[in-house]
Design a protein around this motif. Structure first.
Motif, PDB file in Angstrom:
ATOM      1  N   ALA A 165     -26.680 -20.381  11.768  1.00 63.53           N
ATOM      2  CA  ALA A 165     -25.230 -20.222  11.692  1.00 63.53           C
ATOM      3  C   ALA A 165     -24.549 -21.579  11.535  1.00 63.53           C
ATOM      4  O   ALA A 165     -23.648 -21.746  10.693  1.00 63.53           O
ATOM      5  CB  ALA A 165     -24.711 -19.511  12.941  1.00 63.53           C
ATOM      6  N   LEU A 166     -24.985 -22.563  12.304  1.00 63.21           N
ATOM      7  CA  LEU A 166     -24.436 -23.908  12.170  1.00 63.21           C
ATOM      8  C   LEU A 166     -24.727 -24.497  10.794  1.00 63.21           C
ATOM      9  O   LEU A 166     -23.857 -25.124  10.173  1.00 63.21           O
ATOM     10  CB  LEU A 166     -25.022 -24.823  13.249  1.00 63.21           C
ATOM     11  N   GLN A 167     -25.945 -24.296  10.324  1.00 66.08           N
ATOM     12  CA  GLN A 167     -26.323 -24.867   9.037  1.00 66.08           C
ATOM     13  C   GLN A 167     -25.534 -24.237   7.897  1.00 66.08           C
ATOM     14  O   GLN A 167     -25.079 -24.936   6.977  1.00 66.08           O
ATOM     15  CB  GLN A 167     -27.824 -24.705   8.799  1.00 66.08           C
ATOM     16  N   ILE A 168     -25.351 -22.925   7.931  1.00 67.56           N
ATOM     17  CA  ILE A 168     -24.568 -22.263   6.895  1.00 67.56           C
ATOM     18  C   ILE A 168     -23.112 -22.710   6.966  1.00 67.56           C
ATOM     19  O   ILE A 168     -22.473 -22.967   5.941  1.00 67.56           O
ATOM     20  CB  ILE A 168     -24.680 -20.732   7.023  1.00 67.56           C
ATOM     21  N   ALA A 169     -22.576 -22.815   8.188  1.00 63.09           N
ATOM     22  CA  ALA A 169     -21.191 -23.273   8.333  1.00 63.09           C
ATOM     23  C   ALA A 169     -21.022 -24.661   7.739  1.00 63.09           C
ATOM     24  O   ALA A 169     -20.044 -24.937   7.025  1.00 63.09           O
ATOM     25  CB  ALA A 169     -20.789 -23.262   9.807  1.00 63.09           C
ATOM     26  N   MET A 170     -21.981 -25.547   8.017  1.00 64.85           N
ATOM     27  CA  MET A 170     -21.918 -26.888   7.439  1.00 64.85           C
ATOM     28  C   MET A 170     -21.997 -26.824   5.915  1.00 64.85           C
ATOM     29  O   MET A 170     -21.229 -27.489   5.204  1.00 64.85           O
ATOM     30  CB  MET A 170     -23.068 -27.737   7.980  1.00 64.85           C
ATOM     31  N   SER A 171     -22.911 -26.026   5.397  1.00 65.17           N
ATOM     32  CA  SER A 171     -23.088 -25.934   3.951  1.00 65.17           C
ATOM     33  C   SER A 171     -21.859 -25.353   3.270  1.00 65.17           C
ATOM     34  O   SER A 171     -21.527 -25.721   2.137  1.00 65.17           O
ATOM     35  CB  SER A 171     -24.321 -25.086   3.624  1.00 65.17           C
ATOM     36  N   ALA A 172     -21.169 -24.433   3.950  1.00 62.36           N
ATOM     37  CA  ALA A 172     -19.983 -23.808   3.368  1.00 62.36           C
ATOM     38  C   ALA A 172     -18.869 -24.820   3.139  1.00 62.36           C
ATOM     39  O   ALA A 172     -18.007 -24.624   2.269  1.00 62.36           O
ATOM     40  CB  ALA A 172     -19.479 -22.677   4.258  1.00 62.36           C
ATOM     41  N   LEU A 173     -18.879 -25.926   3.892  1.00 57.65           N
ATOM     42  CA  LEU A 173     -17.850 -26.947   3.705  1.00 57.65           C
ATOM     43  C   LEU A 173     -18.039 -27.726   2.412  1.00 57.65           C
ATOM     44  O   LEU A 173     -17.096 -28.355   1.927  1.00 57.65           O
ATOM     45  CB  LEU A 173     -17.844 -27.930   4.886  1.00 57.65           C
TER      46      LEU A 173
ATOM     47  N   LEU B  27     -24.536 -17.742   0.970  1.00 56.20           N
ATOM     48  CA  LEU B  27     -25.530 -18.718   1.394  1.00 56.20           C
ATOM     49  C   LEU B  27     -26.652 -18.096   2.217  1.00 56.20           C
ATOM     50  O   LEU B  27     -27.803 -18.519   2.128  1.00 56.20           O
ATOM     51  CB  LEU B  27     -24.855 -19.825   2.214  1.00 56.20           C
ATOM     52  N   ARG B  28     -26.351 -17.090   3.036  1.00 56.62           N
ATOM     53  CA  ARG B  28     -27.380 -16.515   3.907  1.00 56.62           C
ATOM     54  C   ARG B  28     -28.423 -15.723   3.121  1.00 56.62           C
ATOM     55  O   ARG B  28     -29.506 -15.448   3.619  1.00 56.62           O
ATOM     56  CB  ARG B  28     -26.756 -15.609   4.956  1.00 56.62           C
ATOM     57  N   ASP B  29     -28.096 -15.343   1.888  1.00 55.29           N
ATOM     58  CA  ASP B  29     -28.979 -14.482   1.095  1.00 55.29           C
ATOM     59  C   ASP B  29     -29.371 -15.195  -0.191  1.00 55.29           C
ATOM     60  O   ASP B  29     -29.100 -14.736  -1.291  1.00 55.29           O
ATOM     61  CB  ASP B  29     -28.261 -13.157   0.801  1.00 55.29           C
ATOM     62  N   TRP B  30     -30.035 -16.363  -0.029  1.00 57.80           N
ATOM     63  CA  TRP B  30     -30.538 -17.139  -1.156  1.00 57.80           C
ATOM     64  C   TRP B  30     -29.455 -17.559  -2.139  1.00 57.80           C
ATOM     65  O   TRP B  30     -29.743 -17.847  -3.305  1.00 57.80           O
ATOM     66  CB  TRP B  30     -31.617 -16.359  -1.895  1.00 57.80           C
ATOM     67  N   GLY B  31     -28.197 -17.561  -1.730  1.00 58.65           N
ATOM     68  CA  GLY B  31     -27.123 -18.003  -2.611  1.00 58.65           C
ATOM     69  C   GLY B  31     -26.779 -17.018  -3.698  1.00 58.65           C
ATOM     70  O   GLY B  31     -26.130 -17.384  -4.688  1.00 58.65           O
ATOM     71  N   GLN B  32     -27.180 -15.758  -3.511  1.00 60.81           N
ATOM     72  CA  GLN B  32     -26.932 -14.774  -4.573  1.00 60.81           C
ATOM     73  C   GLN B  32     -25.776 -13.847  -4.210  1.00 60.81           C
ATOM     74  O   GLN B  32     -25.669 -13.367  -3.089  1.00 60.81           O
ATOM     75  CB  GLN B  32     -28.189 -13.952  -4.844  1.00 60.81           C
ATOM     76  N   GLU B  33     -24.892 -13.612  -5.182  1.00 61.28           N
ATOM     77  CA  GLU B  33     -23.819 -12.646  -5.023  1.00 61.28           C
ATOM     78  C   GLU B  33     -24.253 -11.277  -5.500  1.00 61.28           C
ATOM     79  O   GLU B  33     -23.781 -10.264  -5.008  1.00 61.28           O
ATOM     80  CB  GLU B  33     -22.575 -13.113  -5.777  1.00 61.28           C
ATOM     81  N   LYS B  34     -25.124 -11.253  -6.478  1.00 65.30           N
ATOM     82  CA  LYS B  34     -25.784 -10.017  -6.860  1.00 65.30           C
ATOM     83  C   LYS B  34     -27.252 -10.340  -7.093  1.00 65.30           C
ATOM     84  O   LYS B  34     -27.620 -11.490  -7.336  1.00 65.30           O
ATOM     85  CB  LYS B  34     -25.147  -9.384  -8.091  1.00 65.30           C
ATOM     86  N   ARG B  35     -28.081  -9.364  -6.990  1.00 67.85           N
ATOM     87  CA  ARG B  35     -29.516  -9.560  -6.923  1.00 67.85           C
ATOM     88  C   ARG B  35     -30.038 -10.391  -8.097  1.00 67.85           C
ATOM     89  O   ARG B  35     -29.742 -10.116  -9.263  1.00 67.85           O
ATOM     90  CB  ARG B  35     -30.221  -8.204  -6.880  1.00 67.85           C
ATOM     91  N   TYR B  36     -30.797 -11.448  -7.747  1.00 73.98           N
ATOM     92  CA  TYR B  36     -31.479 -12.332  -8.692  1.00 73.98           C
ATOM     93  C   TYR B  36     -30.534 -13.219  -9.512  1.00 73.98           C
ATOM     94  O   TYR B  36     -30.954 -13.838 -10.467  1.00 73.98           O
ATOM     95  CB  TYR B  36     -32.400 -11.543  -9.629  1.00 73.98           C
ATOM     96  N   GLU B  37     -29.260 -13.249  -9.104  1.00 76.27           N
ATOM     97  CA  GLU B  37     -28.341 -14.180  -9.744  1.00 76.27           C
ATOM     98  C   GLU B  37     -27.817 -15.125  -8.670  1.00 76.27           C
ATOM     99  O   GLU B  37     -26.951 -14.760  -7.867  1.00 76.27           O
ATOM    100  CB  GLU B  37     -27.181 -13.441 -10.413  1.00 76.27           C
ATOM    101  N   HIS B  38     -28.347 -16.345  -8.648  1.00 79.99           N
ATOM    102  CA  HIS B  38     -28.117 -17.269  -7.536  1.00 79.99           C
ATOM    103  C   HIS B  38     -27.043 -18.293  -7.916  1.00 79.99           C
ATOM    104  O   HIS B  38     -27.278 -19.198  -8.712  1.00 79.99           O
ATOM    105  CB  HIS B  38     -29.431 -17.968  -7.168  1.00 79.99           C
ATOM    106  N   ARG B  39     -25.883 -18.132  -7.310  1.00 77.77           N
ATOM    107  CA  ARG B  39     -24.750 -19.005  -7.615  1.00 77.77           C
ATOM    108  C   ARG B  39     -24.826 -20.315  -6.833  1.00 77.77           C
ATOM    109  O   ARG B  39     -24.395 -21.368  -7.304  1.00 77.77           O
ATOM    110  CB  ARG B  39     -23.436 -18.287  -7.286  1.00 77.77           C
ATOM    111  N   LEU B  40     -25.379 -20.257  -5.613  1.00 73.88           N
ATOM    112  CA  LEU B  40     -25.472 -21.427  -4.745  1.00 73.88           C
ATOM    113  C   LEU B  40     -26.926 -21.652  -4.333  1.00 73.88           C
ATOM    114  O   LEU B  40     -27.749 -20.739  -4.393  1.00 73.88           O
ATOM    115  CB  LEU B  40     -24.617 -21.230  -3.483  1.00 73.88           C
TER     116      LEU B  40
END
Length: 361
Positions: free
Chosen positions: A58-66, A206-219
């Motif tokens: 949770a801390l790591q994702i919060a940091m990454s979101a910044l 970020l918590r799900d491999w940076g994907q907004e839809k399956r197999y498409e990784h935005r982050l």
């Protein structure tokens, strides 16, 4: 024997666990996760909740979101768990430590401004042991200096600062649901709360491999999803959190009334705040002796934390030395966590207090 804490089980969760397995709702996409996220955010007074696999994540994702540039500095207290510094480093940033207050062991706000440099981008106050950090001055400094604040609320479930729940005061916050927490899973678990829709959406991605839809990784993301079984369990246990919290506060009041004030120094609650006593920590000049005496009587204790961040061997590269943070170092040598759990009886409290007084430390 009096344990340092006791596992809490609310309603029968077996039907929900069975439903998770039988319906396949065991991933972060299942209904139990979504329901828990909504209820947890509402409980904290935040707009968005994102369930993840544990508090450090949770801390790591919060940091990454910044989305801070590499080498950015983040100010945090010297007396805390190591995961705070790790999350900052994993995000490509630099932990900058400050001293803590003598009576609460939370971040000393008077030390913050001197640590701010042109590279400073964020402040990470830790609500230690269930007591809020002094958030109003921290938020004022952050607004004046254009910084983001990340609450480490891993020990502060239901804690309040002048009527506001921890997890809703700053832009983003991180929680842990480790089994020993005031709200604990049946394994690992964590969550991010935020008042900003953009942070909420980014954290989910970020918590799900940076994907907004399956197999498409935005982050460039992570596999930090909470499983549905933990979400179902936490949703049930959340119903009981307020009652458990008030029971903890009652136990703390019994301790305060039972102790010989000369035997140990008791925790101090900040005025205008709701301390939720994740642990009940006292200070003594001979912590090891007291721990051994209590242990021989079957009274379990804990130490949170015996080595401050700046003296951890893994972080020698930060350049700190013994003596840099004397208040934190003194606390690390003196603090001892006594048993506290909602079902603890007044008689058990009196047994602990008597044993402490008899130890003559």
């Amino acid at each position: 024997m009096i344990p340092v804490c006791e596992p809490l089980i609310g309603d029968n969760v077996q039907p929900l666990v069975r439903e998770c397995i039988e319906t396949g709702w065991i991933s972060s996409e299942g209904k139990f996760i979504r329901e828990f996220e909504d209820k947890w955010a509402a409980y904290c007074g935040a707009s968005h909740g994102v369930a993840v696999s544990n508090g450090t994540c949770a801390l790591q994702i919060a940091m990454s979101a910044l989305d801070l540039e590499p080498g950015s500095e983040v100010i945090l207290p010297s007396f805390t768990i190591i995961s705070c510094a790790i999350a900052i480093i994993e995000a490509g940033c630099v932990p900058v430590l400050v001293e803590v207050e003598r009576d609460t062991w939370n971040m000393d706000i008077d030390q913050i401004e001197a640590k701010i440099t042109p590279r400073t981008r964020a402040i990470m106050p830790v609500h230690l042991y269930g007591q809020p950090a002094d958030m109003d001055p921290i938020m004022q400094i952050a607004r004046r200096r254009g910084l983001t604040v990340i609450e480490d609320a891993a020990q502060a479930h239901g804690s309040e600062y002048h009527g506001r729940r921890c997890g809703s005061i700053a832009e983003i916050a991180a929680f842990s649901f480790y089994p020993g927490k005031n709200l604990g899973a049946y394994g690992e678990g964590g969550a991010i709360t935020t008042t900003r829709a953009d942070f909420g959406a980014t954290c989910r991605t970020l918590r799900d491999w940076g994907q907004e839809k399956r197999y498409e990784h935005r982050l460039k993301g992570f596999n930090y999803r909470m499983d549905g079984i933990q979400g179902a369990i936490l949703r049930v246990k959340l119903r009981h959190l307020e009652a458990w919290t008030e029971q903890r506060r009652q136990v703390a009041a019994w301790y305060a009334a039972a102790f010989d004030q000369e035997s140990v120094r008791l925790p101090k609650a900040r005025p205008g705040c709701r301390h939720v006593y994740h642990v009940y920590v006292v200070r003594t000049d001979d912590r090891d002796k007291l721990r051994d005496v209590l242990g021989r009587q079957g009274i379990q204790t804990g130490t949170h934390y015996p080595i401050p961040v700046h003296l951890q061997p893994a972080h020698a590269d930060l350049g700190y030395h013994a003596g840099d943070f004397p208040v934190a170092e003194q606390a690390a040598h003196e603090v001892l966590s006594l048993p506290i759990f909602p079902e603890m009886t007044r008689e058990q409290v009196q047994t602990v207090a008597a044993a402490v007084s008899e130890a003559r430390v």
